[in-house]
Each structure stands twice: as C-alpha cells, then as structure tokens.
Design a protein around this motif. Structure first.
Motif, PDB file in Angstrom:
ATOM      1  N   LEU A 188     -14.328  14.300   4.447  1.00  0.00           N
ATOM      2  CA  LEU A 188     -13.618  13.386   3.670  1.00  0.00           C
ATOM      3  C   LEU A 188     -12.166  13.504   4.466  1.00  0.00           C
ATOM      4  O   LEU A 188     -11.367  14.087   5.334  1.00  0.00           O
ATOM      5  N   GLU A 189     -11.145  11.851   3.661  1.00  0.00           N
ATOM      6  CA  GLU A 189      -9.934  11.767   4.300  1.00  0.00           C
ATOM      7  C   GLU A 189      -9.052  11.908   3.190  1.00  0.00           C
ATOM      8  O   GLU A 189      -9.261  10.914   1.775  1.00  0.00           O
ATOM      9  N   GLU A 190      -8.210  12.859   2.677  1.00  0.00           N
ATOM     10  CA  GLU A 190      -7.309  12.384   1.525  1.00  0.00           C
ATOM     11  C   GLU A 190      -6.677  10.967   1.526  1.00  0.00           C
ATOM     12  O   GLU A 190      -6.241  10.465   2.686  1.00  0.00           O
ATOM     13  N   GLU A 191      -6.642  10.206   0.115  1.00  0.00           N
ATOM     14  CA  GLU A 191      -6.578   8.879   0.699  1.00  0.00           C
ATOM     15  C   GLU A 191      -4.745   8.726   0.182  1.00  0.00           C
ATOM     16  O   GLU A 191      -4.175   9.819  -0.316  1.00  0.00           O
ATOM     17  N   ALA A 192      -4.242   7.592   1.468  1.00  0.00           N
ATOM     18  CA  ALA A 192      -2.324   8.240   1.727  1.00  0.00           C
ATOM     19  C   ALA A 192      -1.930   7.609  -0.061  1.00  0.00           C
ATOM     20  O   ALA A 192      -3.036   6.876   0.166  1.00  0.00           O
ATOM     21  N   TYR A 193      -1.233   8.176  -0.187  1.00  0.00           N
ATOM     22  CA  TYR A 193      -0.539   7.823  -1.594  1.00  0.00           C
ATOM     23  C   TYR A 193      -0.016   5.938  -1.243  1.00  0.00           C
ATOM     24  O   TYR A 193       1.021   6.146  -1.229  1.00  0.00           O
ATOM     25  N   LEU A 194      -0.527   5.623  -2.531  1.00  0.00           N
ATOM     26  CA  LEU A 194       0.365   3.663  -1.927  1.00  0.00           C
ATOM     27  C   LEU A 194       1.034   3.985  -3.622  1.00  0.00           C
ATOM     28  O   LEU A 194       0.687   3.911  -4.643  1.00  0.00           O
ATOM     29  N   PRO A 195       1.778   3.709  -3.230  1.00  0.00           N
ATOM     30  CA  PRO A 195       3.164   3.769  -4.869  1.00  0.00           C
ATOM     31  C   PRO A 195       2.454   1.892  -4.621  1.00  0.00           C
ATOM     32  O   PRO A 195       3.916   1.096  -5.219  1.00  0.00           O
ATOM     33  N   SER A 196       1.367   1.918  -5.359  1.00  0.00           N
ATOM     34  CA  SER A 196       1.697   0.769  -5.725  1.00  0.00           C
ATOM     35  C   SER A 196       2.193  -0.174  -6.585  1.00  0.00           C
ATOM     36  O   SER A 196       2.572  -1.373  -6.990  1.00  0.00           O
ATOM     37  N   VAL A 197       2.978   0.483  -7.600  1.00  0.00           N
ATOM     38  CA  VAL A 197       3.230  -0.332  -9.391  1.00  0.00           C
ATOM     39  C   VAL A 197       4.809  -0.500  -7.981  1.00  0.00           C
ATOM     40  O   VAL A 197       5.524  -1.403  -8.185  1.00  0.00           O
ATOM     41  N   GLU A 198       5.445   0.459  -7.807  1.00  0.00           N
ATOM     42  CA  GLU A 198       6.900   0.433  -6.866  1.00  0.00           C
ATOM     43  C   GLU A 198       7.255  -0.912  -6.109  1.00  0.00           C
ATOM     44  O   GLU A 198       8.241  -1.707  -5.874  1.00  0.00           O
ATOM     45  N   LEU A 199       5.581  -0.772  -4.965  1.00  0.00           N
ATOM     46  CA  LEU A 199       5.939  -2.025  -4.114  1.00  0.00           C
ATOM     47  C   LEU A 199       5.100  -2.929  -4.741  1.00  0.00           C
ATOM     48  O   LEU A 199       6.154  -4.393  -4.315  1.00  0.00           O
ATOM     49  N   GLY A 200       4.433  -3.108  -5.900  1.00  0.00           N
ATOM     50  CA  GLY A 200       4.126  -4.822  -6.428  1.00  0.00           C
ATOM     51  C   GLY A 200       5.727  -5.114  -6.698  1.00  0.00           C
ATOM     52  O   GLY A 200       5.852  -5.944  -7.227  1.00  0.00           O
ATOM     53  N   CYS A 201       6.195  -4.034  -7.711  1.00  0.00           N
ATOM     54  CA  CYS A 201       7.903  -4.265  -8.284  1.00  0.00           C
ATOM     55  C   CYS A 201       8.760  -5.059  -7.190  1.00  0.00           C
ATOM     56  O   CYS A 201       9.109  -6.372  -7.544  1.00  0.00           O
ATOM     57  N   GLY A 202       8.911  -4.263  -6.143  1.00  0.00           N
ATOM     58  CA  GLY A 202       9.378  -4.882  -4.802  1.00  0.00           C
ATOM     59  C   GLY A 202       9.332  -5.839  -4.733  1.00  0.00           C
ATOM     60  O   GLY A 202      10.369  -7.586  -4.094  1.00  0.00           O
ATOM     61  N   LEU A 203       8.053  -6.179  -4.020  1.00  0.00           N
ATOM     62  CA  LEU A 203       7.349  -7.747  -3.875  1.00  0.00           C
ATOM     63  C   LEU A 203       7.719  -8.873  -4.647  1.00  0.00           C
ATOM     64  O   LEU A 203       7.988  -9.481  -4.337  1.00  0.00           O
ATOM     65  N   GLY A 204       7.623  -8.288  -6.270  1.00  0.00           N
ATOM     66  CA  GLY A 204       7.637  -9.632  -7.141  1.00  0.00           C
ATOM     67  C   GLY A 204       9.299  -9.973  -6.798  1.00  0.00           C
ATOM     68  O   GLY A 204       9.494 -10.975  -7.109  1.00  0.00           O
TER      69      GLY A 204
END
Ligand SMILES: *[C@@H]1O[C@H](CO)[C@@H](O)[C@H](O)[C@H]1NC(C)=O
Ligand SMILES: *[C@@H]1O[C@H](CO)[C@@H](O)[C@H](O)[C@H]1NC(C)=O
Ligand SMILES: *[C@@H]1O[C@H](CO)[C@@H](O)[C@H](O)[C@H]1NC(C)=O
Ligand SMILES: *[C@@H]1O[C@H](CO)[C@@H](O)[C@H](O)[C@H]1NC(C)=O
Ligand SMILES: *[C@@H]1O[C@H](CO)[C@@H](O)[C@H](O)[C@H]1NC(C)=O
Ligand SMILES: *[C@@H]1O[C@H](CO)[C@@H](O)[C@H](O)[C@H]1NC(C)=O
Ligand SMILES: *[C@@H]1O[C@H](CO)[C@@H](O)[C@H](O)[C@H]1NC(C)=O
Ligand SMILES: *[C@@H]1O[C@H](CO)[C@@H](O)[C@H](O)[C@H]1NC(C)=O
Length: 583
Positions: free
Chosen positions: A360-376
């Motif tokens: 088992l491995e803890e999933e790295a926290y992916l700030p998907s919303v922030e990343l998405g906004c930044g990219l946008g």
C-alpha cells in the motif's frame, strides 16, 4: 424400557435433522395405541417416473445406532408399511399378498415394481411390538415421463467431472447400492438421449459401466443409464442421470496462483476515504473445497471483527472447472494506522496454497483544482498574447526598435537614407514624387535621394547612379508594369541595388507595390530576388493616413528614426505635421 428411553433421548438430534413435527416428541411409549412419530423425512420426496421400478428404504434405519434392522428383528419387532394416498388422510396397511405382486418388502425396503400413478402419496413405516412403537413417513412422487432428455429420469442428475484427455468409469447411480432381486440385469447408456454415441474407441460400455477412455469437450453433457432386470415374470427398469463436465487436464499445474496483488503492484490509498483492495486468484480445478481470503495482520475479516472492514467475492470466470475469483477487501475511513498493517491475500485448493502481500502506498496529494486553474490562466494569457501580437505586431515591432534598435547613421558614413527607384513617365511617378517623397522627407524625416532631382547635370548617368545607390541605406523600388525595362534608368538602379545588397554593402532593397501587378509585370531580375525581399503594398485610400499599415510596415523596414529626431525634424519644418491624410 430404559433402553428405549435412552434411545429416544439420543434421537432428539435426529428429530432436528429430519425436521419432524415437534408434537411427535410428546408421544407416549406406554401404550401401543400411542406410537412414537418421527414425522416425515425432511429432505424431500422420492421421485420416480411412472412405469419404472423404485424402492423406499424405511428411514428409521438410516441411523443404525438408533434402529438396527437386524437387532430389531431379533428383538421381535415388526416392520409394517402404511400408505396414505395423496389427498387423503387414511392410513392403509399395504397388502403384500395382492395377486399382481407389484408391491413387495425386502428387509427394511419397500419395492414398487413398477410404480403407478396411484402410488403417489405418503408411505409410513412402523416398527413395533406389543409394548413399543415408532414410525416415520416418506413421500413418493410419481411423475409422467417428459419428452425432453432431462425428463427421462425423475431423480436429480449426479455431477461427474472428467479431466480433458483423462479417463473415467461412469457407474450408474444406485445400481451398486441397491440389492436387485436375484436375477441378471443389463444397463443401457445414452449420451444426450443418443444410444449410438459410443461407436468410437474413446467411449465404451464395459459391463454395467461406461468407460470414457479419453475425455474431450464434446463428451460433456447428460448421460442416462437405464437398468433393466426381470422379476416375477416382469421386465422392469429404472433410469438415472449423470451430468458430465470436462475439467482442465491433470497435466497442467493445479496449484493456486495469485494474479493480484502482483509482485510490483502498488495499491494507492488515501487517508480518510474508502479503500478497495482487489485480489484476483486463479484456482485450478481440484476436487474438494477451494477458498480465497484476505488477512489483515494475519487475521481474517471475521477474526478482526472490525465493522470498517468487509469483503465481497465474485466469480470472474469458470473455464473447464478452473476458477478465476476476485475478492475485494473494502476498508472504510482508511487511517494512518491501517497503512502500517499487513494485507495478505491467500488462496487454497487441494493441491496447495498461495499468499501474496499487497503493498500500500499513500497517494501523493495532487492539488488538481489549483493546478487546473493555474494551467487555465496560463493558457488564457498565452491566447491573449497571441491575439495581441497578431493584431499589433507592427506597432510592437516599431516600439521594440525605438527602444533597442541601433541608429545606422552612427555605424556607417552614408549620405542618404533612401534611394527611390521607379519607372519614369508612369502613374507611379506621381505617387513617388507627390506622396512617397513628401512623407518620407517631411513627415518621417528621412533623407531621400531621387536621381532626377538630385543628380547634377552633365555627369555620367551610370557612374552617378552607382554612386548614389552606394551612398544610400535603402533602395526603395516602386513596382509598376513598366519597371526595369531593358535599358532604362530604373533597371540600372535595381541592378546596382541588388549587387550592393549581395556584396553586403549595408544596403537593403525594399519593394513597394503601388498597384496590383500581374506575373508578367515583374522584371526578370526581380522575379529571382522576390523571395528574399520585403514587399510593402499600397492599399489606396486606406494607406493615405500616416498611422496606416503601409507606413508602419515601411518604417519597420527603413532605418531607425527615434521620436526625438522626428520632433527636431518637425520643429525645423514649417509644414504642420499631424497624422493627417496625405494624398
Ligand atoms: C445391527 O446389529 C447387528 C447385530 O446386533 C450387528 O451385527 C450389525 O453390525 C448392526 N448393524 C449396524 C449397521 O450397526
Ligand atoms: C418391545 O421392544 C422393546 C424395545 O426393543 C423391548 O424393550 C420390549 O421388551 C419389547 N416388548 C416385548 C413384549 O417384546
Ligand atoms: C441367486 O441365483 C443363483 C442362480 O441363478 C443361485 O445360485 C443363488 O443361490 C441365488 N441367490 C439367492 C440369494 O437366492
Ligand atoms: C422401461 O420400462 C418401461 C415399462 O416396461 C418401458 O415402456 C420402457 O421402454 C423401458 N425403457 C427402457 C429404456 O427399456
Ligand atoms: C450440468 O452441470 C453444469 C455445471 O456443472 C450445469 O451448468 C448444467 O446446467 C448441468 N446440466 C444439467 C442438465 O443439469
Ligand atoms: C469499492 O467497491 C465498491 C463496490 O464493491 C464500490 O461501490 C466503491 O465505489 C468502491 N470504492 C472505491 C474507492 O473504489
Ligand atoms: C504475508 O505474505 C508474505 C509473502 O507475500 C509473507 O512473507 C508473510 O509472512 C505473510 N504474512 C502473514 C501474516 O501471513
Ligand atoms: C468474506 O471472506 C470470507 C473469507 O475470509 C468469506 O467466508 C465470506 O463469505 C466473504 N464475504 C462475502 C460477502 O463474500
């Protein structure tokens, strides 16, 4: 007496098993009139096809530690049979002395040879002497034969697995267990109702048995055996069914194999959320039980007894008896403590066991919303810049030049900024003299050389032309249909300009198109040089304003003049210089 009470006590287990009416236990053993009633046999009726032979063993003796037929006989107990026809409740003693001799009694077994529709109903066997009595009932169902293959027998089919390429003897069910009357018997075999299926050497009838020498997939299906015998002058028979399935060959590995968790597999988990751990197992066919289970720190879900942990399993595939099983361990509210536990998936069959641990491995926290906004936003800005550049590129270029461009005047010793070459006596001549020259000189502050105006009379035209072109930074060629004709001044100017440009003498040729020109309007020299040269088009009225695209484009190509130069120029000039219409 004591013996019987003991017997009754130990029978209470049996009561539970046969599901007898609880009222039966209240029976008294003190009088023959009150008989100990075990109720009806729990596990369903005995079924028989009308016209076939059948037999009913008295169920009392199926538990020989309670009732033993031999000892009962020796103790002088009598076995009596009653029949309760269906729809009636009258217990009628069975007449074994009827002339048709259809019904008979052989030790503890009642024979019906053959069974008829009137035989439907309940059969009670009663064991008794003058002081004690016990009875039990069994149900008989006589059914009509059905035309389909499954309907040929009333008894459920027996399952037999045969490994592919392997062999097996099929024995007609019940044949060995029942004691047929002392006569010969024969067995007929059918595969899917076909008696002629055993023509080749793969399958053969040997005595009573059907021998499958080599199993193939097509030999699967329903087999019937009909046992025929004679007694009391009658020919009798009974039919049984075997459901034969092909299973994977004995030659292939039979040990369980865990497909997931695989060796390098990582199960991503997220704290606080639900986690599913999926275990996939290949369990090859073996006789006996086959199991798959998860353990958490060595404990099964049941042993752990934590309501957050549960498991579900499903059969993914069955292929010739080989199972692919999936068992999912579901963990609710996954905690950091759960991350440290050991999760093992195990599988077992008769041939072995396999275990695999899930990493088992803890999933790295992916700030998907922030990343998405930044990219946008980035993309949006790029789009805006792209649009801005495409609309204002000329202005941007001019601005850039005015800040970072170098003034050519400080790096060369040329006299003129621009030499204008044009066809004489053409429509373009007016444009050159009235518009181009005026704006370039008066409004933009360039020093312009026009041969006809600036040359001294009496000189050699060729030498002077070469000298003027050589002393200019740009050669502005105003195209027209008659431009560069053989022997004209313009051709001389063009050749001088192209040569100078080719030799790197700080001169660039710029084409100005006053009117659209057909392909034939291009002089030979220009056609070749066209790709390397910049062409600026006059757009008629539109280009007359100084802020128009024509002048901006031209300015980009001409030597740099800073704003302050222009202002100086303006001041030194008497003509007011606004962005006004030029023509
Ligand atoms: C029944 O009793 C007889 C003699 O009492 C004994 O030989 C026989 O083994 C017993 N049968 C069973 C099935 O216990
Ligand atoms: C009847 O059978 C029971 C149980 O086997 C036995 O104890 C009793 O003595 C028998 N009674 C008679 C009269 O034979
Ligand atoms: C069965 O029949 C054979 C002859 O057909 C005979 O020898 C044998 O004793 C008989 N067995 C019984 C139990 O009647
Ligand atoms: C079984 O017996 C019945 C009645 O005698 C007869 O009709 C039927 O044909 C027999 N079946 C076979 C397969 O011999
Ligand atoms: C025979 O067994 C297979 C499974 O082993 C089952 O799918 C099939 O329905 C059975 N056929 C009959 C006629 O009972
Ligand atoms: C876990 O499996 C169940 C069904 O067994 C499903 O409803 C649920 O969405 C799954 N959860 C995750 C996190 O995949
Ligand atoms: C879990 O599985 C691993 C191998 O995959 C084994 O070494 C370990 O002993 C197992 N743990 C338990 C508790 O069975
Ligand atoms: C969960 O796994 C156990 C074996 O560990 C099994 O007996 C049980 O049936 C499974 N539960 C479900 C819902 O499949």
């Amino acid at each position: 007496m004591v013996l019987l009470i003991k017997a009754i006590l130990s029978l209470s287990v049996f009561i539970m098993k046969v599901g007898a009416n609880p009222a039966a236990t209240q029976s008294s053993v003190h009088s023959v009139s009150q008989c100990h009633d075990w109720g009806e046999l729990g596990n369903g009726a005995v079924r028989v096809i009308e016209g076939e032979a059948t037999w009913l063993p008295c169920p009392l003796f199926s538990h020989p530690n309670v009732y033993n037929y031999s000892s009962a006989q020796a103790a002088g107990l009598n076995l009596v049979w009653y029949h309760v026809a269906s729809g009636q409740d009258l217990e009628q003693p069975i007449d074994f002395h009827h002339p048709d001799q259809r019904l008979s009694k052989e030790r503890e077994t009642l024979w019906l040879q053959p069974a008829t529709m009137e035989d439907n109903g309940q059969y009670i066997c009663m064991l008794r002497n003058r002081t004690s009595c016990a009875k039990i009932a069994v149900h008989l169902e006589v059914v009509q034969p059905k035309p389909n293959c499954e309907g040929k027998a009333a008894v459920p089919s027996t399952l037999v697995n045969v490994p592919i390429q392997g062999g097996k003897f099929l024995t007609c069910p019940d044949l060995d267990d029942v004691k047929l009357p002392n006569t010969s018997h024969s067995v007929t075999w059918y595969h899917n109702c076909d008696a002629n299926a055993f023509m080749n050497a793969d399958r053969k009838v040997e005595k009573d048995e059907l021998r499958i020498r080599q199993m193939f997939e097509m030999y699967q299906g329903l087999y019937h055996c009909v046992v025929t015998y004679e007694t009391k002058g009658r020919t009798l028979n009974f039919t049984r069914m075997i459901n034969v399935s092909a299973v994977s060959s004995d030659g292939v590995p039979k040990e369980p194999r865990i497909l997931n968790p695989a060796v390098d597999q990582i199960y991503p988990v997220k704290q606080g959320s639900e986690v599913n751990l999926t275990c996939r197992v290949m369990l090859p066919f073996t006789e006996g039980p086959r199991e798959t289970w998860w353990t958490i720190d060595g404990k099964t879900v049941e042993q752990l007894a934590d309501p957050r942990f549960s498991n579900t399993s499903r059969m993914v595939k069955v292929y010739f008896g080989d199972w692919t099983v999936e068992i999912v361990l579901k963990i609710k509210d996954f905690s950091s403590e759960d991350l440290r536990r050991e999760y093992n998936c195990s599988a077992r069959n008769r041939r072995g066991m396999a275990t695999s641990r899930a990493t088992l491995e803890e999933e790295a926290y992916l700030p998907s919303v922030e990343l998405g906004c930044g990219l946008g936003i980035t993309l949006f800005l790029m789009l805006v810049m792209f649009v801005v550049y495409h609309i204002f590129w000329l202005e941007l270029l001019l601005l850039y030049r005015s800040w970072f461009g170098t003034d050519e005047r400080s790096t060369d010793d040329k006299e003129y900024d621009i030499y204008i070459s044009y066809a004489r006596n053409s429509e373009e001549e007016q444009f050159v003299l009235l518009t181009l020259r005026r704006v370039l000189e008066n409004e933009l502050g360039y020093t312009v050389c026009i041969f006809d105006r600036d040359s001294l009379p009496g000189g050699t035209i060729t030498d002077e032309t070469l000298s003027f072109v050589g002393r200019s930074r740009r050669l502005l060629v105003v195209l027209s249909p008659g431009y560069g004709l053989e022997g004209t001044q313009a051709l001389l100017e063009l050749k001088a300009g192209l040569d100078s440009m080719a030799w790197g003498r700080h001169l660039r040729v710029i084409l100005v198109q006053y009117k659209p020109l057909g392909r034939n309007g291009w002089v030979h020299e220009l056609r070749r040089a066209r790709v390397a040269l910049v062409l600026v088009r006059w757009q008629g009225e539109k280009s007359s304003d100084l802020s128009s695209r024509f002048w901006k484009r031209l300015q980009v190509e001409l030597p740099l003049r800073r704003v302050k130069d222009l202002i100086e120029n303006k001041n030194s000039n008497t003509i007011p210089l606004q962005n006004k219409a030029i023509h």
